[in-house]
Design a protein around this motif. Structure first.
Motif, PDB file in Angstrom:
ATOM      1  N   CYS A 182       0.858  -1.185   0.000  1.00  0.00           N
ATOM      2  CA  CYS A 182       0.000   0.000   0.000  1.00  0.00           C
ATOM      3  C   CYS A 182       0.896   1.239   0.000  1.00  0.00           C
ATOM      4  O   CYS A 182       2.104   1.139   0.231  1.00  0.00           O
ATOM      5  N   ALA A 207       1.408   3.380   2.130  1.00  0.00           N
ATOM      6  CA  ALA A 207       2.101   3.575   3.411  1.00  0.00           C
ATOM      7  C   ALA A 207       3.153   2.500   3.659  1.00  0.00           C
ATOM      8  O   ALA A 207       3.873   2.536   4.661  1.00  0.00           O
ATOM      9  N   HIS A 256       2.560  -0.901   3.905  1.00  0.00           N
ATOM     10  CA  HIS A 256       2.100  -2.174   4.467  1.00  0.00           C
ATOM     11  C   HIS A 256       2.127  -3.248   3.385  1.00  0.00           C
ATOM     12  O   HIS A 256       1.846  -2.956   2.224  1.00  0.00           O
ATOM     13  N   CYS A 312      -5.812  -1.244   1.614  1.00  0.00           N
ATOM     14  CA  CYS A 312      -5.135  -1.709   2.819  1.00  0.00           C
ATOM     15  C   CYS A 312      -6.042  -1.575   4.045  1.00  0.00           C
ATOM     16  O   CYS A 312      -6.505  -0.488   4.367  1.00  0.00           O
ATOM     17  N   LEU A 326      -5.199  -1.917   7.080  1.00  0.00           N
ATOM     18  CA  LEU A 326      -4.533  -1.216   8.172  1.00  0.00           C
ATOM     19  C   LEU A 326      -4.681   0.295   8.017  1.00  0.00           C
ATOM     20  O   LEU A 326      -4.732   1.030   8.996  1.00  0.00           O
ATOM     21  N   CYS A 327      -4.745   0.746   6.780  1.00  0.00           N
ATOM     22  CA  CYS A 327      -4.853   2.182   6.518  1.00  0.00           C
ATOM     23  C   CYS A 327      -6.307   2.665   6.550  1.00  0.00           C
ATOM     24  O   CYS A 327      -6.574   3.792   6.942  1.00  0.00           O
TER      25      CYS A 327
HETATM   26 ZN   LIG Z   1      -1.537   0.441   4.576  1.00  0.00          ZN
END
Ligand SMILES: [Zn+2]
Ligand SMILES: [Zn+2]
Length: 162
Positions: free
Chosen positions: A112, A114, A116, A130, A132-133
């Motif tokens: 991603c 960022a 990840h 993602c 997590l994002c």
């Molecule tokens: Zn991410």
């Protein structure tokens, strides 16, 4: 590459030799771990997905790992009791269930914006973002997927018990 039928024959033989009739063997669909000892159901299972990719020696070791759990009991973990049982069975590997294997053998790696990382065994059919994002799909956080080659050496390394 193992013939799954052969894996089942070994499993049944190991159970008959070291455990008792209350235990059974089966295949499961796990992709992240090779084997499982389910004390509640008194069932030893091996991932059909991973077993089909592993060679006979690795599958045999996975079975020994799990039979040692059945012998040592749920409280033993991978402690001295389990280690002793495993060594007596001829287990030569380590204490993990090779949980990273599926990741190591995944052909698709997504990153991603960022940074990840995600892994897939098959090419993603739709755009994914993602988790997590962003908890839901968000076009600002989509994965960029890259296909990678898994060399025979990497495959072997991932299969080797640690
Ligand atoms: Zn991410
Ligand atoms: Zn274990």
């Amino acid at each position: 590459m193992s013939d799954l039928h052969r894996v089942r024959v070994w499993a049944d033989a190991l159970i008959a030799l070291h455990l008792d009739e209350s235990w059974a063997f089966g295949f499961d669909n796990a992709k992240r771990r090779a084997g499982l000892c389910d004390f509640g159901r008194r069932r030893i299972s091996v991932s059909r997905y991973l077993a089909a990719r592993y060679d006979d020696d690795v599958n045999h070791q996975t079975l020994l790992h799990e039979v040692a759990h059945a012998l040592a009991g749920p409280a033993a973990g991978h402690g001295p009791r389990w280690k002793k049982a495993a060594r007596e069975l001829g287990y030569t590997g380590g204490t993990t269930h090779r949980g990273e294997t599926a990741t190591e053998l995944a052909r698709w790696v997504g990153v991603c914006p960022a940074g990840h990382v995600a892994y897939r065994h098959r090419k993603a059919t739709r755009t994914t973002s993602c988790a997590l994002c962003a908890p839901r799909f968000d076009a600002r956080h989509v994965f960029t997927w890259t296909r990678r080659e898994i060399t025979p050496a990497e495959r072997l390394a991932a299969m080797t018990p640690r």
